[in-house]
Design an enzyme around this catalytic site. Structure first.
Site, mmCIF file in Angstrom:
data_model
loop_
_atom_site.group_PDB
_atom_site.id
_atom_site.type_symbol
_atom_site.label_atom_id
_atom_site.label_comp_id
_atom_site.label_asym_id
_atom_site.label_seq_id
_atom_site.Cartn_x
_atom_site.Cartn_y
_atom_site.Cartn_z
ATOM 1 N N ASP A 1 0.834 -1.205 0.000
ATOM 2 C CA ASP A 1 0.000 0.000 0.000
ATOM 3 C C ASP A 1 0.867 1.253 0.000
ATOM 4 O O ASP A 1 0.539 2.249 -0.658
ATOM 5 C CB ASP A 1 -0.920 0.009 1.226
ATOM 6 C CG ASP A 1 -2.031 -1.028 1.120
ATOM 7 O OD1 ASP A 1 -2.221 -1.576 0.013
ATOM 8 O OD2 ASP A 1 -2.685 -1.298 2.136
ATOM 9 N N LYS B 1 -26.041 -16.170 -11.103
ATOM 10 C CA LYS B 1 -26.832 -14.950 -11.303
ATOM 11 C C LYS B 1 -26.608 -14.067 -10.073
ATOM 12 O O LYS B 1 -27.152 -14.334 -8.996
ATOM 13 C CB LYS B 1 -28.313 -15.278 -11.478
ATOM 14 C CG LYS B 1 -29.172 -14.050 -11.787
ATOM 15 C CD LYS B 1 -30.621 -14.442 -12.010
ATOM 16 C CE LYS B 1 -31.464 -13.232 -12.392
ATOM 17 N NZ LYS B 1 -31.493 -12.204 -11.339
ATOM 18 N N CYS C 1 -23.709 -11.553 34.063
ATOM 19 C CA CYS C 1 -22.938 -11.444 35.304
ATOM 20 C C CYS C 1 -23.476 -10.416 36.289
ATOM 21 O O CYS C 1 -22.972 -10.314 37.410
ATOM 22 C CB CYS C 1 -21.470 -11.138 34.995
ATOM 23 S SG CYS C 1 -21.183 -9.470 34.343
#
Length: 711
Positions: free
Chosen positions: A39, A121, A419
């Site tokens: 990059d 398709k 919890c």
């Protein structure tokens, strides 16, 4: 700017070279999925081309990669007439429909067998792209098949669409047909980003693609992960080839993606087998499909078969089982994920969707639940795609039972259902989270893996499979239990023998000795990464300054701890006791992060686990308190932001000089910024500093400040 020694001719040659290189890299990345450079290298080429085009604007070509995104929004879409009509395909839903299609063709041709191409398709938006002498000049939606909308500016932003065709052999005017889609993984990321931003998610990838392609501002389209897959051309005979297969080969050679899996199929039995394979492989495909398309491969035979008024006789779309179904919401329940995110889930009357029984669907978050107003007892449309949890896409209001009540998240979920810890929604986030990250059973495996990760306590050998077994067998309930494990317990686990158990015990013993910064990071406090954890540790003695140094009793009380706690680190006590306002003064800690830290340590269960860890022997060298210097620099504690280009020093050098005088450099301007150092092209940060009344100095002014501070 271009290099001053470059002549216009040299610049023109280099620009042409860069356009070719960047287009080639785009082709490998967006079409072949095989990137050829990093990059950073790509960005360097792109920036060089931008600089040259800025220096020679009259040499900018319309097919330059820099010209993909238009800078202004459109007022609307013009109508565009297709060179060749984009007709519909006849649909088939049953196996007999496919048999009848093949029989009609064979009877018309008087042959025993026909060769077809089979292709998926795609469930996207059909497009027509027109190229003149190899350059993209127009892109239009299908519309009514004869007239569509001109979306050229938006389509130019798609990196999978070549602005100029590769290779040669293409006709002077070429109309390419394709489907724009959003791949499944890109769709999930896009929707998650929208949910995180408090925006409405898209119902499905097709809707997302359609909405993205019809944006009036091409810059919005450019940010959406759209991909074009081509399936043909308007006039295949103009290519001088004999088959549809060869048409697709031409398109691939000119730089387009084509749909896959693509197969040559002889006879109806091969077509049926292809359809069955697509159904089996549907979830593994990277994009959504809603059928299989069968086309006669021979172009001359197609000419013989011709068209009906609405569709070609030589093609058929075989629809696959629907992805949506209708069912009833039996209950809405909160579900806690591995990161503590609490998601409302709809429990459904089991219904079959595309071959899979669906019994639950995600409602995303409190805002989305309120927007959709899904209620217990509602009849809803449910959609399933791949391995993703099914989604409710619509409520059938006409079937809502009398007396059905809104399900208000804040009223129903006042504590974590797993919890009992507090539930927190941080400003700017769409999600509610359980703050008992160290205690919550739903988060236990994730908390342990993070605690043991390389940048946290670096417990070598404590991987995912081992953690799963430790939690499943009840051997680790809170993090401190890791340091109480014995040889026999570890050696009895799958994939663990005596030697592996010894190695893991040694790694656990080493992990007891760490640093405060690593320990804070290992706790998994929301929004606290490595850098923020380090800042917290460094700034600990600047917190709770009203409590004298060494007064641990007062700090314990402020942190909600009793006298018997095993936590003896004054630095940690100051962090645990600090209110959000104190924490917000630390570099890189804004209001959202400060509230997350304060909320984490306000939860008694989290404090208990930290206490247990210290009791288990986890320790670190206490950070040195800052010395009370005889003379304090005038810049000590001052917050700077450096922006723009400096002439006599780099920004890193300026930062080092400021920090050497006791100042600190942050990345964004706020009311807590003391000075903005503005170089050339300072941009938006300068405007914000002026709005907030922050003192602005140039490079010369910075040097004066540094000199006055003794630098």
């Amino acid at each position: 700017m271009a290099e001053p020694t470059a002549t216009r001719e040299q610049a023109q040659q280099r620009m042409a070279q860069l356009r070719g290189e960047i287009s080639e890299h785009d082709y490998h990345y967006y079409v072949l999925d095989r990137p050829t450079i990093s990059d950073a290298e790509y960005d360097a080429l792109f920036r060089e081309l931008q600089r040259l085009e800025a220096a020679y604007p009259d040499l900018v070509s319309s097919d330059s990669p820099t010209q993909r995104v238009a800078g202004t929004a459109q007022e609307g879409f013009e109508a565009v007439v297709h060179d060749t009509p984009m007709l519909s395909l006849d649909n088939a839903f049953e196996a007999d429909d496919l048999v009848d299609f093949d029989r009609r063709i064979r009877d018309r041709l008087g042959v025993a067998s026909v060769v077809y191409t089979g292709e998926p398709k795609l469930d996207g938006i059909s497009l027509s792209l027109t190229y003149q002498d190899g350059e993209l000049v127009r892109a239009g939606t299908r519309g009514d098949g004869h007239t569509g909308e001109d979306v050229t500016a938006n389509v130019r932003t798609l990196r999978s669409v070549p602005l100029r065709l590769r290779g040669d052999g293409y006709p002077g005017r070429l109309e390419v047909r394709g489907e724009v889609v959003i791949r499944k993984e890109d769709f999930e990321r896009l929707n998650q980003a929208r949910l995180d931003a408090g925006e409405r998610p898209f119902a499905n990838p097709r809707n997302a693609a359609a909405g993205s392609l019809r944006q009036l501002d091409p810059r919005i389209t450019a940010r959406r992960p759209l991909t074009l897959f081509t399936f043909g051309v308007g006039d295949p005979l103009a290519l001088g080839v004999e088959s549809h297969w060869q048409v697709l080969e031409c398109l691939a050679g000119w730089g387009f993606r084509t749909t896959a899996p693509l197969e040559h199929l002889e006879g109806v039995s091969a077509c049926q087998a292809y359809r069955d394979r697509l159904i089996e492989e549907r979830d593994a495909l990277p994009f959504e499909i809603d059928g299989a398309v069968f086309k006669v491969d021979d172009l001359a035979v197609r000419e013989q078969l011709g068209f009906t008024a609405r569709a070609p006789r030589w093609a058929l779309a075989f629809k696959l089982p629907a992805r949506e179904a209708t069912t009833v919401v039996e209950a809405i329940v909160p579900s806690v994920g591995r990161t503590g995110k609490i998601t409302p889930l709809a429990r459904l009357q089991p219904v079959e969707v595309s071959g899979v029984t669906v019994a639950r669907a995600s409602l995303h978050n409190a805002d989305e639940l309120a927007r959709m107003d899904v209620r217990e007892g509602d009849t809803v449309m449910v959609r399933r795609a791949g391995d993703v949890i099914p989604q409710i896409t619509d409520v059938v209001l006409a079937k809502r039972p009398e007396g059905a009540q809104p399900w208000r998240f804040e009223e129903r979920v006042q504590a974590c259902p797993e919890c009992g810890s507090a539930v927190q929604r941080i400003e700017g986030e769409a999600a509610h989270r359980c703050v008992g990250g160290l205690y919550c059973p739903a988060q236990r495996e994730g908390a342990i893996l993070h605690f043991a990760s390389r940048r946290a306590l670096d417990i070598d050998g404590l991987g995912e499979k081992i953690v799963e077994q430790l939690v499943a067998k009840g051997l680790v309930v809170d993090l401190a239990d890791l340091f109480r494990l014995g040889h026999a317990q570890l050696a009895g686990l799958e994939r663990m023998g005596d030697k592996s158990a010894d190695n893991l015990l040694a790694a656990l013993d080493r992990a007891r000795s760490t640093t405060l910064a690593r320990f804070l990071y290992a706790l998994g406090i929301p929004h606290v990464g490595e850098v923020t954890a380090r800042r917290l540790a460094e700034a600990a003695y600047g917190l709770m300054v009203a409590v004298p140094r060494g007064d641990r009793a007062a700090l314990r009380a402020a942190a909600g701890l009793d006298a018997q706690t095993a936590i003896t680190s004054e630095a940690l006590l100051r962090v645990m006791a600090a209110p959000a306002d104190d924490l917000e003064a630390i570099e890189d800690v804004g209001p959202v992060v400060a509230r997350a830290i304060a909320g984490f340590f306000a939860e008694p269960h989290n404090r208990q686990v930290v206490d247990h860890l210290c009791a288990a022997g986890v320790h670190w060298p206490e950070p040195d308190p800052p010395e009370q210097a005889e003379s304090v620099s005038s810049l000590a504690g001052r917050a700077f932001v450096v922006t723009g280009t400096l002439e006599t020093m780099t920004r890193d050098e300026a930062k080092a000089a400021i920090e050497a005088c006791g100042g600190r450099v942050t990345g964004s301007v706020s009311r807590k910024t003391d000075y903005l150092v503005a170089g050339a092209d300072a941009g938006s940060k300068l405007n914000k500093a002026r709005e907030l009344g922050v003192e602005v100095v140039n490079e010369s002014g910075l040097r004066e400040l540094l000199a006055g501070a003794g630098a």
